[in-house]
Design an enzyme around this catalytic site. Structure first.
Site, mmCIF file in Angstrom:
data_model
loop_
_atom_site.group_PDB
_atom_site.id
_atom_site.type_symbol
_atom_site.label_atom_id
_atom_site.label_comp_id
_atom_site.label_asym_id
_atom_site.label_seq_id
_atom_site.Cartn_x
_atom_site.Cartn_y
_atom_site.Cartn_z
ATOM 1 N N HIS A 1 0.415 12.774 0.201
ATOM 2 C CA HIS A 1 1.328 11.769 0.764
ATOM 3 C C HIS A 1 2.751 11.905 0.224
ATOM 4 O O HIS A 1 3.690 11.409 0.849
ATOM 5 C CB HIS A 1 0.835 10.363 0.414
ATOM 6 N N ASN B 1 2.474 5.359 -3.814
ATOM 7 C CA ASN B 1 3.851 5.072 -4.228
ATOM 8 C C ASN B 1 4.509 6.339 -4.777
ATOM 9 O O ASN B 1 3.924 7.031 -5.606
ATOM 10 C CB ASN B 1 3.872 4.003 -5.320
ATOM 11 N N GLY C 1 -8.492 2.009 -2.343
ATOM 12 C CA GLY C 1 -8.927 3.050 -3.268
ATOM 13 C C GLY C 1 -7.766 3.557 -4.109
ATOM 14 O O GLY C 1 -7.890 3.759 -5.309
ATOM 15 N N ALA C 2 -6.619 3.745 -3.443
ATOM 16 C CA ALA C 2 -5.435 4.247 -4.135
ATOM 17 C C ALA C 2 -4.225 4.013 -3.237
ATOM 18 O O ALA C 2 -4.358 3.748 -2.045
ATOM 19 C CB ALA C 2 -5.587 5.730 -4.458
ATOM 20 N N HIS D 1 -5.472 13.539 -1.873
ATOM 21 C CA HIS D 1 -4.972 12.749 -0.737
ATOM 22 C C HIS D 1 -3.641 12.085 -1.090
ATOM 23 O O HIS D 1 -2.655 12.200 -0.341
ATOM 24 C CB HIS D 1 -6.023 11.696 -0.385
ATOM 25 N N GLU D 2 -3.608 11.392 -2.221
ATOM 26 C CA GLU D 2 -2.402 10.632 -2.571
ATOM 27 C C GLU D 2 -1.226 11.550 -2.881
ATOM 28 O O GLU D 2 -0.076 11.225 -2.559
ATOM 29 C CB GLU D 2 -2.680 9.705 -3.768
#
Length: 838
Positions: A283, A247, A243-244, A279-280
């Site tokens: 991270h 980085n 999904g993603a 969400h990303e």
């Protein structure tokens, strides 16, 4: 295009052990030459060997390298710009004039940086990276950091040197080269944010830009640590397997997880995009700033980000009521997988890259997030935030294991976090709490509680553990308040509740926060039913009750007919998420019934159940209606189409005709429903009409909707054409899996799709190269069978055909087939009696 590594002398490393060999990770890499600079000497290796199995390259030297000296290793190498959607790969796209072109994209998690450059490709071996790209003048080139120097050569190529990255793991390095537009903003704390889109579609990046610019300062405030990079880029990639991917500073997304077209994007998709962006970006702290020591602790990345995304979306969009949806999206899905004998603990030893791919599943993400939510509730918001800050500050730019997190939260809260939580991270499965209530006097109730491991088939667990379970209780006196909290840390316990009369109901696990099932005594359950009917019980409690009951039903601890009677008490239900829980449960039952002659009766039952809420909502959105009602309309009308409800299907068909002839566009939220209504009993002309619609749009989300709807057709010949279409160049590799899955979950296409897989397994293996997509395909192809014969057939097939990285998936699916078979055999008579009376 070339990648030119820059290796300043201050990056030289020490030789710590005497050795004649240096071994690095490398896969599909050809090292042309290498030099080792030691002091004033330069030494070349006398040989280089490769191990395909270990994905390594070893450089051998004539003499032992001296211990204690500083050394700098330089290499010239070539690699493959592959089509595997991992490592450094090419992603196909089309220009606005229809010309086919390719972008160069990286996807390194978990172990694919080694496909781009030789490195020590492990999360704990961190380094800084100086990246230089030489690219055509008309291409956009991006990496983790901003460009600090740009020159143009005489042949028109641009040479871009990017700033040095923070110290980080190899799997977070990223490069993208292609043609893109972008929209740009700045967060209130000064971070430049850009969202890169296909050329001509930059307005589709505005929603993600809005979310990202607001999320960064929210996380800065929540964690009390600033985002450490000067920029944050989000980019839509045409060919992308997941999904993603988070980085650092350059987050890559599948187009459907970042682009919003105001006219054509559904509300549920927009909500999903907000969660994915949240969400990303979470991270960037959990995973990037602080990284797990090894993939055994993957859940520290994924479980935390999956929990924090809901915190973030709840902050930005309170109208989404997102925490209620957490239970159906995350909590329930984790429980369904985690009760299987072939589940795994949150922390699971992994070695080979194929083993690592397999743990990117509902346990690492959903169970991880659910356990964190339970802990957050147990220690409280303030101490939780304090503990997060201790953890991130203490370990920034370093690596951690689970115990480091428990220690930080324990320090912040003075609660024995490690003692409470270690059972949840180290043990497989979860408990069921059995509860009975005995009235002591007019105002006092004694709860008798016991715990044991919950098993999907109801069998006595081989290993029965004792969890440390945070238990909460509410009563009818104050349905929205916690009446009592305590730890159930032994097999059996008695607890006294004050201010509870003989007619009061008692609810265990209010809010469905605890990661366990509850089994009530018959008397306790009977008192809860009226509170469901009159909606006195809050939504999450109504949801949790039905979800637990269906799990008991699958385990053979209550009959399916009894649970369907319980569903009758939900006929006044108005909450979208509760209806989602009912729908998920009935979808599991639908799989069983599809193996019987009861489908017409089940459709009648389903229409009667869903009809009142559909009549209340109608087809047209009301001015000012809630976010959840918009989602509920789509859910209910879609279910009624599946239940073959004639007037709903006719209305859907009429709206589809108006959509096709340009009279009135179908709202994005209702398109899947209308497409399914056309196709469900459609013929070849309907199939061709839908293909024409697919070909007329360049919006990935709309193509995804149409191609999945094709799987609902009833004609097996046409369903085979759907699979052929899925395998054609018209459907992207990452999407074709889900088109085939749509056929496989259709009872009419189940056997044919399985036969297709058996006949074409090598072709599919080559196309998907193992990992996430292949595992997902195998799961849905086989888990909906319901006989011992099929279980044996599937087992035999996968014993002769090895699909690395799918072993656990196959075991789980075979176990599910046997669960289906036992459930059907056990309940068919009572289910037949109940449904035929309807």
């Amino acid at each position: 295009m070339s990648v030119i590594p820059k290796t300043p002398s201050n990056l030289m490393s020490k030789i710590t052990e005497a050795t004649k060999a240096i071994t690095l990770n490398a896969s599909d890499i050809d090292i042309k030459s290498a030099e080792l600079i030691i002091g004033n000497d330069t030494v070349a290796p006398i040989g280089i060997t490769y191990s395909n199995q270990n994905e390594t390259a070893s450089l051998y030297f004539a003499k032992e390298l001296p211990v204690g000296d500083s050394a700098l290793l330089t290499m010239k190498f070539s690699g493959e710009l592959n089509d595997k959607m991992k490592g450094f790969y090419r992603s196909k796209y089309f220009t606005q004039s229809g010309e086919e072109r390719y972008a160069g994209v990286t996807q390194f998690e978990a172990t694919d940086a080694r496909r781009c450059f030789p490195c020590w490709d492990e999360p704990a071996i961190k380094a800084t990276f100086d990246i230089t790209l030489v690219v055509p003048a008309d291409r956009v080139a991006l990496s983790n950091m901003p460009v600090i120097e740009e020159t143009t050569s005489s042949d028109g190529l641009r040479r871009l040197r990017f700033d040095r990255t923070p110290i980080m793991s190899t799997y977070l390095v990223a490069v993208v080269v292609g043609e893109y537009d972008y929209v740009e903003g700045k967060s209130e704390d000064g971070v430049i944010v850009r969202v890169f889109t296909p050329v001509g579609k930059k307005e589709q990046g505005l929603f993600a830009l809005e979310v990202a610019t607001k999320v960064l300062p929210y996380y800065k405030s929540y964690f009390n640590i600033a985002y450490p990079l000067p920029k944050m880029d989000l980019i839509a990639i045409a060919d992308f397997s997941a999904g993603a991917m988070e980085n650092w500073g350059l987050v890559t997304y599948r187009e459907t997880f970042v682009l919003v077209d105001p006219k054509n994007t559904s509300l549920i998709r927009k909500q999903s995009i907000a969660l994915t962006v949240g969400h990303e970006i979470a991270h960037q702290w959990f995973g990037n700033l602080v990284t797990m020591e090894w993939w055994t602790h993957l859940w520290l990345n994924e479980g935390y980000a999956s929990f924090v995304e809901f915190l973030c979306v709840n902050h930005l969009f309170p109208e989404y009521d997102i925490w209620t949806q957490f239970v159906t999206d995350m909590h329930t899905r984790a429980l369904e997988l985690d009760c299987l004998k072939n589940s795994h603990p949150i922390e699971v030893p992994v070695g080979h890259p194929s083993e690592i791919d397999e743990i990117f599943d509902e346990i690492s993400y959903n169970k991880g997030a659910s356990v964190i939510r339970m802990l957050h509730d147990y220690i409280g918001e303030s101490d939780f935030r304090k503990g997060m800050n201790i953890y991130l500050t203490r370990h920034q730019y370093k690596n951690t294991c689970t115990e480091d997190l428990w220690a930080a939260l324990q320090e912040a809260s003075s609660v024995p976090v490690a003692e409470v939580m270690s059972t949840w991270s180290k043990l497989q499965g979860f408990p069921v709490v059995s509860v009975d209530a005995i009235q002591k006097d007019d105002n006092k109730m004694v709860l008798k509680l016991s715990q044991s491991k919950f098993t999907a088939d109801g069998s006595k667990p081989v290993e029965d553990y004792t969890w440390v379970i945070p238990i909460t209780v509410s009563t009818s006196k104050h349905p929205d308040k916690i009446a009592k909290t305590f730890l159930l840390n032994k097999k059996e316990m008695e607890v006294v509740l004050d201010d509870v009369g003989p007619n009061d109901w008692i609810k265990i696990n209010p809010g469905t926060v605890g990661y366990y099932r509850t089994r009530y005594s018959k008397e306790m359950l009977e008192k809860l039913i009226p509170a469901v009917s009159n909606m006195e019980l809050p939504p999450l409690d109504r949801l949790g009750l039905i979800d637990d009951m269906f799990a008991m039903c699958q385990a053979g601890q209550t009959s399916t007919a009894e649970v369907l009677k319980l569903i009758d008490s939900y006929r006044n239900e108005t909450n979208y998420t509760v209806w989602t829980a009912i729908t998920n449960s009935l979808s599991n039952l639908y799989i069983l019934i599809s193996h019987t002659e009861l489908m017409d009766y089940f459709n009648i039952y389903g229409e009667k159940l869903y009809r009142p809420v559909a009549d209340r909502l109608g087809w047209e959105a009301r001015e000012g209606e809630s976010h959840l009602d918009t989602l509920l309309r789509s859910l209910v009308l879609s279910r009624l189409v599946s239940f073959r409800c004639k007037d709903v299907i006719n209305e859907a068909k009429k709206r589809f005709r108006n959509h096709i002839d340009g009279t009135a566009s179908i709202p994005a939220d209702l398109r899947s429903t209308c497409y399914k209504a056309i196709l469900q009993n459609g013929d070849e002309s309907n199939f061709n009409e839908m293909l024409k619609l697919y070909r007329s749009t360049d919006l990935h989300e709309e193509q995804d909707r149409i191609s999945r709807a094709l799987g609902s057709m009833s004609d097996v010949v046409l369903l085979r054409k759907v699979i052929d279409f899925a395998m054609s160049s018209e459907v992207r590799a990452q999407d074709s899996v889900f088109v085939i899955v749509a056929v496989a979950v259709n009872p009419k296409g189940r056997d044919m799709a399985w036969q297709f897989f058996k006949d074409n397994n090598q072709k599919l293996l080559e196309q998907y190269q193992g990992g996430f997509l292949l595992a997902r395909l195998i799961k849905y192809l086989i888990e909906n069978f319901a006989s011992e014969e099929k279980a044996i057939e599937v087992e035999k097939f996968f014993k002769t055909k090895q699909f690395s990285g799918t072993e656990r998936t196959v075991s789980q699916a075979v176990e599910t087939i046997r669960l289906n078979a036992a459930w059907l055999q056990r309940d068919l008579d009572s289910l037949t009696a109940y449904l035929t009376k309807q």
